[in-house]
Design a protein around this motif. Structure first.
Motif, PDB file in Angstrom:
ATOM      1  N   GLU A   1      11.225  14.030  -4.697  1.00 22.09           N
ATOM      2  CA  GLU A   1      11.261  14.887  -3.513  1.00 22.09           C
ATOM      3  C   GLU A   1       9.978  14.758  -2.701  1.00 22.09           C
ATOM      4  N   ASP A   2       8.848  14.608  -3.376  1.00 15.16           N
ATOM      5  CA  ASP A   2       7.579  14.439  -2.664  1.00 15.16           C
ATOM      6  C   ASP A   2       7.535  13.091  -1.946  1.00 15.16           C
ATOM      7  N   ARG A   3       8.194  12.072  -2.506  1.00 11.72           N
ATOM      8  CA  ARG A   3       8.278  10.783  -1.811  1.00 11.72           C
ATOM      9  C   ARG A   3       9.020  10.939  -0.482  1.00 11.72           C
ATOM     10  N   ARG A   4      10.112  11.698  -0.528  1.00 11.52           N
ATOM     11  CA  ARG A   4      10.892  11.916   0.687  1.00 11.52           C
ATOM     12  C   ARG A   4      10.055  12.641   1.739  1.00 11.52           C
ATOM     13  N   ILE A   5       9.310  13.620   1.303  1.00 19.10           N
ATOM     14  CA  ILE A   5       8.466  14.374   2.243  1.00 19.10           C
ATOM     15  C   ILE A   5       7.408  13.461   2.847  1.00 19.10           C
ATOM     16  N   ALA A   6       6.798  12.626   2.001  1.00 14.25           N
ATOM     17  CA  ALA A   6       5.756  11.717   2.488  1.00 14.25           C
ATOM     18  C   ALA A   6       6.321  10.719   3.492  1.00 14.25           C
ATOM     19  N   LEU A   7       7.488  10.183   3.195  1.00 18.91           N
ATOM     20  CA  LEU A   7       8.120   9.230   4.116  1.00 18.91           C
ATOM     21  C   LEU A   7       8.521   9.915   5.420  1.00 18.91           C
ATOM     22  N   ARG A   8       9.036  11.122   5.316  1.00 20.35           N
ATOM     23  CA  ARG A   8       9.404  11.862   6.523  1.00 20.35           C
ATOM     24  C   ARG A   8       8.187  12.083   7.406  1.00 20.35           C
ATOM     25  N   ASP A   9       7.085  12.482   6.792  1.00 22.03           N
ATOM     26  CA  ASP A   9       5.867  12.724   7.566  1.00 22.03           C
ATOM     27  C   ASP A   9       5.353  11.437   8.203  1.00 22.03           C
ATOM     28  N   LEU A  10       5.484  10.327   7.477  1.00 19.97           N
ATOM     29  CA  LEU A  10       5.047   9.043   8.013  1.00 19.97           C
ATOM     30  C   LEU A  10       5.877   8.657   9.242  1.00 19.97           C
ATOM     31  N   VAL A  11       7.196   8.826   9.136  1.00 17.27           N
ATOM     32  CA  VAL A  11       8.074   8.492  10.259  1.00 17.27           C
ATOM     33  C   VAL A  11       7.790   9.405  11.445  1.00 17.27           C
ATOM     34  N   ARG A  12       7.599  10.692  11.191  1.00 13.68           N
ATOM     35  CA  ARG A  12       7.321  11.634  12.282  1.00 13.68           C
ATOM     36  C   ARG A  12       6.013  11.279  12.980  1.00 13.68           C
ATOM     37  N   THR A  13       5.018  10.879  12.201  1.00  7.58           N
ATOM     38  CA  THR A  13       3.717  10.540  12.785  1.00  7.58           C
ATOM     39  C   THR A  13       3.829   9.318  13.691  1.00  7.58           C
ATOM     40  N   HIS A  14       4.502   8.288  13.200  1.00  9.12           N
ATOM     41  CA  HIS A  14       4.650   7.071  14.009  1.00  9.12           C
ATOM     42  C   HIS A  14       5.520   7.338  15.243  1.00  9.12           C
ATOM     43  N   ALA A  15       6.591   8.113  15.069  1.00  7.69           N
ATOM     44  CA  ALA A  15       7.470   8.417  16.198  1.00  7.69           C
ATOM     45  C   ALA A  15       6.720   9.196  17.273  1.00  7.69           C
ATOM     46  N   ALA A  16       5.907  10.168  16.845  1.00  5.08           N
ATOM     47  CA  ALA A  16       5.130  10.956  17.810  1.00  5.08           C
ATOM     48  C   ALA A  16       4.149  10.069  18.572  1.00  5.08           C
ATOM     49  N   THR A  17       3.546   9.120  17.873  1.00  5.23           N
ATOM     50  CA  THR A  17       2.600   8.213  18.524  1.00  5.23           C
ATOM     51  C   THR A  17       3.290   7.352  19.570  1.00  5.23           C
TER      52      THR A  17
ATOM     53  N   SER B   1       0.828  -1.203   0.000  1.00  5.45           N
ATOM     54  CA  SER B   1       0.000   0.000   0.000  1.00  5.45           C
ATOM     55  C   SER B   1       0.862   1.253   0.000  1.00  5.45           C
ATOM     56  N   LEU B   2       1.930   1.250   0.805  1.00  3.66           N
ATOM     57  CA  LEU B   2       2.834   2.393   0.850  1.00  3.66           C
ATOM     58  C   LEU B   2       3.514   2.589  -0.495  1.00  3.66           C
ATOM     59  N   ARG B   3       3.932   1.495  -1.107  1.00  7.69           N
ATOM     60  CA  ARG B   3       4.568   1.610  -2.420  1.00  7.69           C
ATOM     61  C   ARG B   3       3.615   2.243  -3.445  1.00  7.69           C
ATOM     62  N   GLU B   4       2.359   1.806  -3.393  1.00 11.48           N
ATOM     63  CA  GLU B   4       1.376   2.346  -4.334  1.00 11.48           C
ATOM     64  C   GLU B   4       1.167   3.837  -4.129  1.00 11.48           C
ATOM     65  N   ARG B   5       1.204   4.275  -2.880  1.00 14.41           N
ATOM     66  CA  ARG B   5       1.027   5.706  -2.594  1.00 14.41           C
ATOM     67  C   ARG B   5       2.226   6.519  -3.047  1.00 14.41           C
ATOM     68  N   LEU B   6       3.433   5.916  -2.941  1.00 14.13           N
ATOM     69  CA  LEU B   6       4.647   6.665  -3.265  1.00 14.13           C
ATOM     70  C   LEU B   6       4.975   6.654  -4.751  1.00 14.13           C
TER      71      LEU B   6
END
Length: 476
Positions: free
Chosen positions: A438-454, A427-432
């Motif tokens: 550059e947008d892939r990097r931003i999306a992955l960064r946001d994903l990592v930040r979200t999980h880390a914050a949780t 699913s992640l691959r399909e989204r990316l």
């Protein structure tokens, strides 16, 4: 910056299309002019890995050695010094998995078929990262289980004198107590501090109560002349040395990127230099046991343990070399002895290890492993307490680690993971996939930040700063 390290970086910059690096540096076994406790090849491999680690584009690194590891029964291991680069490579493979290719040991006599096999290994892309080429074929390194037996073979028996380096530490004390029951008449316990070492008097009194004579000597195993004089004096005054146990060693945490070569040399020398001195002094028949205490850090690697893994990787090769000469030799790669019992993990946080599946061993378990290794005349044995359900997912998170695939518990964990695929990765691959890079990097960064914050309990991903290391954010 170190000029060697800088020059490697310049070479990579001059060839931006380089996809891989094959290092033959380990073959240079000459003592390094500035760090004589290390080989020139080992020092250059450290610099190579530091430079590659600073390179922005992933480049696959392979380290080559030649007849330096025990892969086949007939191996004589004529270049044991090169094996230290295997320990270095294992750590690099954990700290920089995206850059890691693997380790290849070439035969002493290299033929055309061997070169073809080497090319096949480098191009296979199958994650086999520890291989040896022998007789035109490829051997894969695997760790296999040996059941811990309550009674195994004939009990180990000895007599005369036992020399134990690092002899006033916790590992040595447990070892000596057991050896006292095996017939040792005289213990020579060496350390840099000698009788001034903490607990030295108590150890001596304990062993004397068991009926043995005890000598505690201040002797640095890295000082060959002092060690030779001690051995000569001991054997002139009493029964000959029939058992040697080398426990001395230093483990200091530090990432490979930050390695200072002077500190690296000081930390690795007890294993590299000390072991070489003992092997030279006891290059003779008549020993009942010549035991080298290694670590699982040299079996599957350990992040932030570059000098420790490097030093210990040398020991197994020395043992094989001794066996090929018809001499006694056993290497035991220990897991973590309990810090409460004077073990090697006195500076390691238990919580940091528990979540990774590594457990502190009860000394009784460790002594049982030692007893079995000597009773069965083992050449190499790893003794550790591991929770594979926890260890395997962490150890294989960045890439497959075929070394462990023959262990039934590991295989069960890997098979269970294969069967629990939820499709989230797809699913992640399909989204990316449709996004610009550059947008892939931003999306992955946001994903990592979200999980880390949780995980850390923050109300918003905004609390996770991009540039801060995970450890500084609160992860252990």
């Amino acid at each position: 910056a170190d000029p060697g390290r800088q020059r490697v970086g310049e070479l990579l910059g001059e060839h931006p299309d380089v996809a891989g690096v094959l290092s033959l540096l380990a073959l240079d076994e000459r003592p390094h002019p500035e760090h004589p406790g290390l080989s020139t090849g080992l020092v250059l491999n450290v610099k190579l890995m530091q430079a590659v680690g600073e390179w922005e584009e992933p480049v696959t690194v392979w380290l080559c050695t030649q007849d330096s590891v025990s892969a086949a029964r007939a191996d004589r291991v004529s270049h044991a010094a090169q094996s230290s680069s295997w320990g270095l490579g294992l750590v690099f493979g954990l700290e920089y998995p995206q850059w890691w290719g693997g380790l290849v040991d070439l035969p002493e006599a290299l033929g055309a078929r061997d070169i073809d096999r080497l090319a096949g290994v480098l191009g296979a892309g199958d994650h086999e990262d520890q291989v040896a080429i022998r007789d035109g074929g490829v051997l894969l390194r695997r760790l296999r289980r040996k059941p811990l037996a309550h009674e195994s073979g004939q009990p180990f028996r000895t007599s005369g004198t036992a020399l134990i380096t690092g002899g006033t530490g916790g590992l040595a004390a447990h070892t000596a107590r057991w050896l006292a029951t095996c017939g040792v008449e005289h213990f020579v316990l060496t350390s840099r501090s000698g009788t001034k070492a903490e607990g030295a008097r108590e150890i001596a009194e304990e062993l004397e109560a068991l009926g043995a004579r005890v000598t505690i000597a201040a002797c640095d195993v890295c000082d060959y002349d002092a060690l030779a004089r001690l051995v000569e004096q001991v054997e002139a005054d009493g029964p000959p040395i029939r058992t040697v146990v080398h426990t001395a060693g230093v483990g200091v945490l530090g990432s490979l990127a930050d390695v200072d070569l002077a500190e690296f040399e000081a930390e690795a020398s007890a294993k590299l230099v000390g072991t070489a001195h003992l092997d030279r002094l006891f290059d003779r028949a008549g020993l009942d046991a010549f035991v080298l205490y290694s670590s699982v850090a040299a079996v599957w690697g350990a992040g932030e343990h570059a000098s420790y893994s490097t030093g210990n990787a040398y020991l197994d090769s020395v043992t094989r070399s001794r066996r090929a000469r018809g001499l006694a030799g056993t290497t035991i790669a220990w897991g973590l002895w309990s810090a409460d019992d004077g073990g090697m993990a006195d500076k390691v946080e238990a919580d940091s290890l528990n979540w990774r599946g590594l457990r502190f061993m009860n000394p009784r378990t460790a002594v049982a492993g030692l007893r079995q290794a000597l009773a069965d005349d083992e050449e190499f044995l790893a003794v550790a307490e591991v929770d594979w359900d926890l260890f395997v997912p962490v150890f294989t998170a960045a890439r497959p680690r075929p070394l462990l695939h023959d262990i039934p518990e590991v295989r069960a964990v890997l098979d269970a993971d294969d069967g629990d695929d939820t499709g989230e990765d797809d699913s992640l691959r399909e989204r990316l996939r449709p996004l610009p890079v550059e947008d892939r990097r931003i999306a992955l960064r946001d994903l990592v930040r979200t999980h880390a914050a949780t995980v850390l309990g923050h109300p918003s991903p905004d609390a996770i700063e991009d540039a801060r290391p995970l450890r500084d954010l609160g992860f252990d």
